[in-house]
Design an enzyme around this catalytic site. Structure first.
Site, PDB file in Angstrom:
ATOM      1  N   ASP A  44      -0.370   0.253  -5.382  1.00  0.00           N
ATOM      2  CA  ASP A  44      -1.657   1.200  -4.942  1.00  0.00           C
ATOM      3  C   ASP A  44      -2.665   1.169  -5.690  1.00  0.00           C
ATOM      4  O   ASP A  44      -2.646   1.032  -6.695  1.00  0.00           O
ATOM      5  CB  ASP A  44      -1.056   2.549  -4.472  1.00  0.00           C
ATOM      6  CG  ASP A  44      -1.704   3.396  -3.191  1.00  0.00           C
ATOM      7  OD1 ASP A  44      -1.324   3.221  -2.167  1.00  0.00           O
ATOM      8  OD2 ASP A  44      -2.898   3.513  -3.656  1.00  0.00           O
ATOM      9  N   CYS A  82       0.904  -0.946  -0.056  1.00  0.00           N
ATOM     10  CA  CYS A  82       0.054  -0.079  -0.074  1.00  0.00           C
ATOM     11  C   CYS A  82       1.021   1.386   0.007  1.00  0.00           C
ATOM     12  O   CYS A  82       1.152   1.847   1.090  1.00  0.00           O
ATOM     13  CB  CYS A  82      -0.827   0.039   1.204  1.00  0.00           C
ATOM     14  SG  CYS A  82      -1.794  -1.607   1.516  1.00  0.00           S
ATOM     15  N   ALA A  83       1.444   1.447  -1.162  1.00  0.00           N
ATOM     16  CA  ALA A  83       2.681   2.481  -1.019  1.00  0.00           C
ATOM     17  C   ALA A  83       2.313   3.896  -1.111  1.00  0.00           C
ATOM     18  O   ALA A  83       3.160   4.593  -0.488  1.00  0.00           O
ATOM     19  CB  ALA A  83       3.454   2.344  -2.552  1.00  0.00           C
ATOM     20  N   CYS A 123      -0.896   3.496  11.137  1.00  0.00           N
ATOM     21  CA  CYS A 123      -0.767   4.636  11.854  1.00  0.00           C
ATOM     22  C   CYS A 123      -2.114   4.948  12.579  1.00  0.00           C
ATOM     23  O   CYS A 123      -2.498   5.966  12.979  1.00  0.00           O
ATOM     24  CB  CYS A 123      -0.508   6.088  11.044  1.00  0.00           C
ATOM     25  SG  CYS A 123      -1.589   6.445   9.480  1.00  0.00           S
ATOM     26  N   GLY A 153       4.600   6.944  -1.142  1.00  0.00           N
ATOM     27  CA  GLY A 153       5.783   6.208  -1.690  1.00  0.00           C
ATOM     28  C   GLY A 153       7.205   6.700  -0.473  1.00  0.00           C
ATOM     29  O   GLY A 153       8.119   6.238  -0.980  1.00  0.00           O
ATOM     30  N   GLY A 154       6.775   7.170   0.625  1.00  0.00           N
ATOM     31  CA  GLY A 154       8.012   7.475   1.286  1.00  0.00           C
ATOM     32  C   GLY A 154       8.704   6.185   1.931  1.00  0.00           C
ATOM     33  O   GLY A 154       9.808   6.316   1.840  1.00  0.00           O
TER      34      GLY A 154
END
Length: 418
Positions: free
Chosen positions: A254, A230-231, A354, A234-235
């Site tokens: 994604d 689940c990019a 998160c 892209g961090g």
């Protein structure tokens, strides 16, 4: 800084747009500033700070202010929370404002319920108390009312941390190494990092320290095949690409074309050649299935409530609900199952969110391990120790702002039995 009447009016207009909570607050501000290009950097900073102050403390302010219009909420935030004097706002006030503002200034909040003082929805506060303790829930709520620091990640393909620190300090930016991440830098204040030479050359990226630690849990190696399931923008993909020294193959999956499009300029700056962004329709896309049993490491940074990021996204606590959490948890379980099928024997699977809620975190992982006996848990403390990171994380990685000064993150590491 004493705000002008025009700045106050602009802040009120921005708050009025943000309060319906139909769109993320940062997107609302981007649109507002795009429509008001005459605003300077000083005005924009004041407006953004005021909007986020109102959203962070929304429940408390609405409790203290009768008939809480956007205008009243702006005045209340500046007087009660940001330390402005009534005289400093005089150009914006009328004769009816002084009485209620004087009462507001002296009003005590200590007798209010904790959820009101902390501006948390009752359902979220009660769940935090049930999962931790009243003391921990209050500490979490207080931490989430503070502004998040600005963290950077050094792109080790281009630079090293000591050199970047010297460059930032030479340009007048107060910068220090992060507490845990070996490639992290924390800067004071809100400097225009995107205008700094280190940013334009790809030597640094904006990334919370907690997010950086997820890359070390995955621990990708050169010449491996790795998937960021689940990019997003892209961090973590870019970090893992640098850890692989741009060797091997790194897929960035994604479902959002827009998010992957945002990755493109970052990927160009990074100097990486091993990253392969791919849009997928769902976790069951044929592009996913064709890699079954071939992948060495998979990161599932699952779609979640985002409740660990309330310092940056205070509107999320008003936009989420228990029903939404139920739906997210079902989606998270489905994505984790699909991602697990990619791994070869001995491969590593990292599940992360998160969020700080057990329903999105421990419960998802425990159910997965019960259903998939070919996977075994890996102690997160040991996984971080492989990169010489000392963090007393026990079996799972559970970061929180009140303890670790990062966003709230959860991660679990699992390995497919050989």
């Amino acid at each position: 800084m004493q705000p002008t009447a025009a700045m106050m009016q602009a802040a009120t207009a921005a708050v009025d747009l943000a309060l319906p909570m139909t769109h993320p607050a940062d997107a609302v501000l981007r649109s507002f500033f795009g429509s008001n290009r005459e605003l300077g950097q000083r005005e924009r900073a004041f407006i953004a700070e005021t909007v986020f102050s109102v959203l962070r403390h929304k429940r408390l302010l609405e409790q203290l202010v009768s008939q809480p219009t956007p205008r009243k909420l702006v005045c209340a935030a500046l007087i009660k929370l940001q330390g402005y004097g009534i005289g400093q706002l005089e150009a914006f006030l009328d004769s009816t404002d002084c009485d209620w503002l004087l009462a507001l200034k002296t009003a005590s909040i200590e007798t209010l319920p904790a959820a009101v003082r902390l501006s948390l929805p009752d359902w979220l506060y009660e769940r935090l108390v049930a999962e931790t303790s009243e003391q921990e829930a209050i500490a979490f709520g207080r931490a989430m009312l503070r502004t998040a620091p600005l963290d950077l990640r050094v792109n080790t393909m281009i630079a090293d941390r000591p050199q970047v620190l010297r460059d930032l300090r030479a340009s007048g930016i107060d910068a220090e190494p992060t507490r845990y991440s070996p490639v992290g830098i924390r800067v004071a204040g809100k400097p225009a990092i995107n205008r700094h030479a280190s940013f334009s050359t790809g030597a640094i990226e904006v990334q919370d320290e907690g997010s950086q630690l997820l890359g070390y849990l995955v621990g990708p190696k050169r010449r491996e095949m790795v998937v960021d399931f689940c990019a997003g923008a892209g961090g973590k993909t870019l970090m893992m690409g640098a850890m692989m020294q741009s060797q091997g193959r790194l897929y960035a999956f994604d479902v959002s074309q827009k998010r992957l499009k945002n990755l493109a300029p970052r990927l160009k700056r990074s100097g990486l050649s091993n990253v392969h962004p791919q849009i997928i329709a769902s976790e069951n896309d044929i592009k996913v299935k064709r890699l079954a049993g071939k992948i060495d490491r998979v990161l599932v940074d699952a779609p979640c409530s985002g409740l660990g990021t309330l310092r940056r996204n205070p509107d999320l606590k008003w936009r989420q609900s228990p029903q939404a959490i139920d739906e997210l948890a079902a989606k998270q379980r489905a994505i984790l199952r699909a991602a697990a099928d990619l791994l070869k024997p001995g491969g590593r699977l990292v599940y992360a969110t998160c969020s700080v809620l057990g329903q999105e975190n421990r419960e998802v992982v425990e159910q997965f391990l019960a259903d998939r006996p070919e996977f075994e848990p890996v102690n997160c403390r040991q996984a971080l120790a492989e990169s010489h990171i000392a963090l007393d994380s026990e079996h799972f990685l559970e970061l929180c702002p009140q303890t670790h000064e990062t966003d709230g993150f959860f991660a679990a590491v699992m390995q497919k039995r050989a």
